[in-house]
Design a protein around this motif. Structure first.
Motif, short mmCIF file in Angstrom:
data_model
loop_
_atom_site.label_atom_id
_atom_site.label_comp_id
_atom_site.label_asym_id
_atom_site.label_seq_id
_atom_site.Cartn_x
_atom_site.Cartn_y
_atom_site.Cartn_z
N UNK A 138 0.83 -1.21 0.00
CA UNK A 138 0.00 0.00 0.00
C UNK A 138 0.86 1.26 0.00
N UNK A 139 2.02 1.20 0.68
CA UNK A 139 2.89 2.37 0.71
C UNK A 139 3.35 2.77 -0.67
N UNK A 140 3.66 1.77 -1.52
CA UNK A 140 4.05 2.08 -2.89
C UNK A 140 2.90 2.64 -3.71
N UNK A 141 1.70 2.08 -3.53
CA UNK A 141 0.54 2.57 -4.27
C UNK A 141 0.17 3.98 -3.82
N UNK A 142 0.35 4.26 -2.53
CA UNK A 142 -0.04 5.56 -2.00
C UNK A 142 0.79 6.69 -2.58
N UNK A 143 2.01 6.37 -3.05
CA UNK A 143 2.85 7.40 -3.65
C UNK A 143 2.13 8.05 -4.83
N UNK A 144 1.40 7.26 -5.60
CA UNK A 144 0.66 7.82 -6.74
C UNK A 144 -0.45 8.74 -6.26
N UNK A 145 -1.16 8.34 -5.20
CA UNK A 145 -2.25 9.19 -4.71
C UNK A 145 -1.74 10.45 -4.03
N UNK A 146 -0.45 10.47 -3.66
CA UNK A 146 0.11 11.67 -3.05
C UNK A 146 0.07 12.86 -4.00
N UNK A 147 0.15 12.58 -5.30
CA UNK A 147 0.19 13.67 -6.27
C UNK A 147 -1.13 14.44 -6.25
N UNK A 148 -2.24 13.70 -6.28
CA UNK A 148 -3.54 14.37 -6.24
C UNK A 148 -3.77 15.11 -4.94
N UNK A 149 -3.40 14.49 -3.82
CA UNK A 149 -3.56 15.16 -2.53
C UNK A 149 -2.62 16.33 -2.38
N UNK A 150 -1.37 16.16 -2.85
CA UNK A 150 -0.40 17.24 -2.72
C UNK A 150 -0.78 18.45 -3.55
N UNK A 151 -1.48 18.23 -4.68
CA UNK A 151 -1.88 19.37 -5.50
C UNK A 151 -2.78 20.32 -4.71
N UNK A 152 -3.81 19.78 -4.08
CA UNK A 152 -4.72 20.64 -3.31
C UNK A 152 -4.04 21.19 -2.06
N UNK A 153 -3.19 20.39 -1.44
CA UNK A 153 -2.49 20.86 -0.24
C UNK A 153 -1.53 22.00 -0.60
N UNK A 154 -0.77 21.83 -1.67
CA UNK A 154 0.20 22.86 -2.06
C UNK A 154 -0.49 24.15 -2.47
N UNK A 155 -1.61 24.04 -3.17
CA UNK A 155 -2.33 25.24 -3.56
C UNK A 155 -2.89 25.97 -2.34
N UNK A 156 -3.46 25.20 -1.40
CA UNK A 156 -4.05 25.81 -0.21
C UNK A 156 -3.01 26.46 0.68
N UNK A 157 -1.86 25.79 0.84
CA UNK A 157 -0.81 26.30 1.74
C UNK A 157 0.25 27.12 1.01
N UNK A 158 0.06 27.38 -0.29
CA UNK A 158 1.05 28.11 -1.10
C UNK A 158 2.43 27.46 -0.97
#
Length: 340
Positions: A269-289
């Motif tokens: 699951x840790x390896x698969x989660x790396x892919x989902x990090x991109x979608x989550x990181x997009x919204x997190x990075x935009x929100x937190x600049x």
């Protein structure tokens, strides 16, 4: 010797599929950008530009060529390691990614670590005492954290810890009043440690804490569910019942027999989660600049900056494929059943 041959065959098959996956991803992003509505010339010159200026820029960018010629040129440059030049800033795409990728990796690794620790702790507590109040609370936590909209969770945490309590910064990667530690790694935490700069280290941790905790909270529900289900399944297996019949203590049975087998799916699951990090990181990075590749990707998409979008997607896909292959190889080395 047979097991080693099987492992090598499995590794060779996974490595052979990696370039094919990257080619498919690179081709899809190329085609989707071309068929999507909008024109990069309009984004650069505006709608009031003269037809002559528009055509001159189109020729300069190579957008006047047939789609097949553009595709062949794109693949040739990609194989040669040339990711192109940004249409908006005329900066090399490789330099853009090099400057912003460490911020995303730093945020993603810290978020994944916090999510795994939090999720595994909650999942283990629930599986060790099933059908109780702790198990029920863990299940509610897993469902709730997994279902939280990332942008909403980020804004709520910003409101609580940054606006009301004033404990943490509301956004950014480093205070504007300080100069970030200058070291070649690009990772502020590592740079501060190498420089022995405690002030920079503390400032980096304060800015990283809130976005990393938000990302970890969103990921923790996945780890909680996977560990709880697999650990409960392991505790009902025959080899655990045999260990109980020998009079072993329950804690030793969980630690020595059930938990190692339950952690194998978590590793996958840790390896698969790396892919989902991109979608989550997009919204997190935009929100937190947060100045990472996800934020840069969002800006490039809005500007119709083809080279930046293509370069970011291909580089991130290569990282995801590399991590996934590495995790698959480790799991196959630990568990021989995966090789067949």
């Amino acid at each position: 010797m047979v097991l080693r041959r099987d492992l090598l065959r499995y590794v060779a098959a996974r490595l052979a599929l990696a370039p094919v996956m990257l080619w498919i991803i690179a081709s899809l992003v190329f085609l989707l950008l071309r068929v999507a509505p909008g024109d990069p010339v309009d984004a650069l010159l505006g709608l009031r530009a003269t037809p002559a200026a528009r055509e001159a820029l189109r020729v300069q960018l190579g957008l006047n060529q047939p789609l097949a010629v553009q595709y062949v040129t794109y693949l040739r440059d990609l194989i040669g390691g040339h990711l192109g030049t940004s249409l908006a800033s005329q900066e090399a795409v490789g330099q853009i990614i090099k400057a912003s990728l460490p911020a995303t990796i730093e945020l993603g690794c810290m978020g994944l670590l916090l999510g795994a620790v939090l999720g595994l702790a909650v999942g283990f507590s629930g599986a060790a005492k099933p059908e109780g109040s702790v198990d029920l609370a863990g299940r509610l936590f897993g469902i709730g954290s997994y279902a939280l909209p990332p942008f909403w969770a980020a804004m709520v945490l910003q409101l609580c810890f940054a606006v009301w309590l004033h404990w943490l910064p509301v956004g950014g990667r480093f205070p504007a009043t300080l100069s970030p530690p200058e070291q070649p790694t690009g990772f502020y935490l590592i740079n501060a440690l190498l420089a022995g700069d405690g002030t920079a280290l503390l400032a980096s941790l304060r800015h990283l804490a809130l976005p990393a905790f938000t990302l970890g909270l969103l990921l923790s529900g996945i780890f909680e569910k996977v560990l709880r289900l697999n650990l409960r399944r392991a505790l009902r297996s025959d080899y655990v019942e045999a260990a109980r019949s020998r009079g072993l203590r329950e804690w030793r049975i969980i630690r020595r027999h059930a938990l190692p087998n339950a952690l194998l799916p978590v590793l996958t699951l840790g390896g698969i989660t790396v892919a989902s990090l991109i979608g989550g990181a997009l919204l997190i990075e935009v929100t937190f600049s947060w100045p990472g590749v996800a934020l840069r990707l969002q800006q490039a998409i809005s500007q119709r900056d083809y080279p930046v979008v293509q370069g970011v997607v291909v580089v991130v896909a290569a990282l995801v494929v590399a991590v996934t292959v590495a995790v698959d190889v480790v799991v196959a080395w630990i568990d021989p059943r995966v090789r067949f």
